[in-house]
Design an enzyme around this catalytic site. Structure first.
Site, PDB file in Angstrom:
ATOM      1  CG  ASN A 154      -6.443   5.406  15.690  1.00 32.36           C
ATOM      2  OD1 ASN A 154      -5.355   5.891  15.970  1.00 32.36           O
ATOM      3  ND2 ASN A 154      -7.477   6.141  15.333  1.00 32.36           N
ATOM      4  CG  HIS A 170     -13.168   8.486   9.723  1.00 35.60           C
ATOM      5  ND1 HIS A 170     -13.860   7.935  10.771  1.00 35.60           N
ATOM      6  CD2 HIS A 170     -11.854   8.295  10.012  1.00 35.60           C
ATOM      7  CE1 HIS A 170     -13.013   7.429  11.654  1.00 35.60           C
ATOM      8  NE2 HIS A 170     -11.788   7.638  11.218  1.00 35.60           N
ATOM      9  CG  HIS A 171     -11.436  10.743   4.652  1.00 30.71           C
ATOM     10  ND1 HIS A 171     -11.523   9.776   3.681  1.00 30.71           N
ATOM     11  CD2 HIS A 171     -10.542  10.275   5.560  1.00 30.71           C
ATOM     12  CE1 HIS A 171     -10.715   8.775   3.966  1.00 30.71           C
ATOM     13  NE2 HIS A 171     -10.106   9.048   5.106  1.00 30.71           N
ATOM     14  N   GLY A 175      -0.635   4.718  -1.102  1.00 36.65           N
ATOM     15  CA  GLY A 175      -1.774   5.282  -0.380  1.00 36.65           C
ATOM     16  C   GLY A 175      -1.347   6.468   0.476  1.00 36.65           C
ATOM     17  N   GLY A 205       0.835  -1.201   0.000  1.00 29.78           N
ATOM     18  CA  GLY A 205       0.000   0.000   0.000  1.00 29.78           C
ATOM     19  C   GLY A 205       0.866   1.247   0.000  1.00 29.78           C
ATOM     20  CB  THR A 251     -10.885   4.021  15.418  1.00 30.96           C
ATOM     21  OG1 THR A 251      -9.690   4.009  14.643  1.00 30.96           O
ATOM     22  CG2 THR A 251     -10.612   4.682  16.761  1.00 30.96           C
ATOM     23  CB  THR A 298      -5.143  -3.198   6.283  1.00 30.67           C
ATOM     24  OG1 THR A 298      -3.993  -2.887   5.496  1.00 30.67           O
ATOM     25  CG2 THR A 298      -6.338  -3.354   5.379  1.00 30.67           C
ATOM     26  CB  THR A 299      -9.618  -0.833   8.977  1.00 33.77           C
ATOM     27  OG1 THR A 299      -9.952  -0.047   7.816  1.00 33.77           O
ATOM     28  CG2 THR A 299      -8.684  -0.038   9.863  1.00 33.77           C
ATOM     29  CE  LYS A 333     -12.229   4.758   8.642  1.00 34.37           C
ATOM     30  NZ  LYS A 333     -10.934   4.167   8.273  1.00 34.37           N
ATOM     31  CB  SER A 359      -3.204  -1.095  15.698  1.00 34.11           C
ATOM     32  OG  SER A 359      -3.862  -0.007  16.319  1.00 34.11           O
TER      33      SER A 359
END
Length: 228
Positions: free
Chosen positions: A111, A143-144, A11, A8, A154, A86-87, A147, A109
């Site tokens: 966040n 968030h923006h 990004g 990534g 989080t 990554t989420t 997303k 994680s």
């Protein structure tokens, strides 16, 4: 010198890692790949890089959740520590990550900021009293609008620490990340808020993670382990 490979790399976080690590003499970025090219990723092409990373090397993943199997295979094959930012992982993929951590050290994680993890620590310690005194909790996740995951990783992380909670997710233009926790009883309201003003805070968490994970042989860890 610590050797880094980034999944990534093109990004927002990937670019910021490059920018900040370049000015730090403790690190060198040996390579990276963007998430679109991971569809056509051939391990052989990068074999020499991964072999060169066996001593003081760390893989960093800020790509996409559906690519995690391929990334874990590389990490296991070359015995390289892996930091996952990554989420959007489902339960099956989280189980796969947990299983892989029996062979390699992994930090995962949603966040990596110090502030959010401090809040996580606080609510973990007060949750028993929130139950005792019958508080309800509400998490607002802002968030923006680019997303993808709703609710955010989080907010799910914070939610897992609090009983009786609800999450409201909003996506508004250029907001990097804003999490507000309302803890409410019939007589009072407690408000805890975290607002990201610069993505560099995530990179600081990554740098802490890199130094911390190098000494680990295997296991699945969080930023709680890194910071506290």
């Amino acid at each position: 010198m610590i050797k880094i490979f980034i999944f990534g790399i093109t990004g927002k976080i990937g670019k910021l890692i490059i920018k900040l690590i370049k000015i730090n003499k403790n690190f060198i970025i040996l390579g990276g790949i963007n998430k679109m090219n991971l569809f056509f990723f051939k391990i052989k092409k990068y074999k020499n890089i991964f072999l060169n990373m066996k001593k003081n090397g760390v893989l960093i993943d800020f790509s996409d959740s559906f690519l995690i199997k391929e990334i874990l295979l590389i990490s296991i094959k070359y015995k390289l520590p892996l930091i996952i930012g990554t989420t959007g992982f489902n339960l099956l993929k989280l189980k796969i990550i947990k299983k892989a951590s029996k062979n390699i050290p992994i930090i995962i994680s949603y966040n990596m900021s110090i502030g959010i993890n401090l809040i996580n620590l606080i609510i973990s310690n007060i949750n028993i009293f929130l139950i005792k005194f019958n508080f309800d909790s509400y998490i607002i996740d802002i968030h923006h609008n680019k997303k993808k995951d709703i609710p955010s990783g989080t907010s799910l992380m914070l939610s897992s620490k609090i009983k009786k909670n609800n999450i409201l997710s909003l996506r508004i233009k250029n907001i990097i990340g804003n999490h507000i926790i309302y803890i409410i009883s019939n007589y009072e309201i407690i408000k805890i808020e975290h607002f990201v003003i610069n993505r560099k805070i995530f990179i600081l968490g990554i740098l802490y993670s890199i130094f911390w994970i190098l000494n680990k042989k295997k296991g699945c860890f969080s930023m709680y382990d890194v910071f506290f």
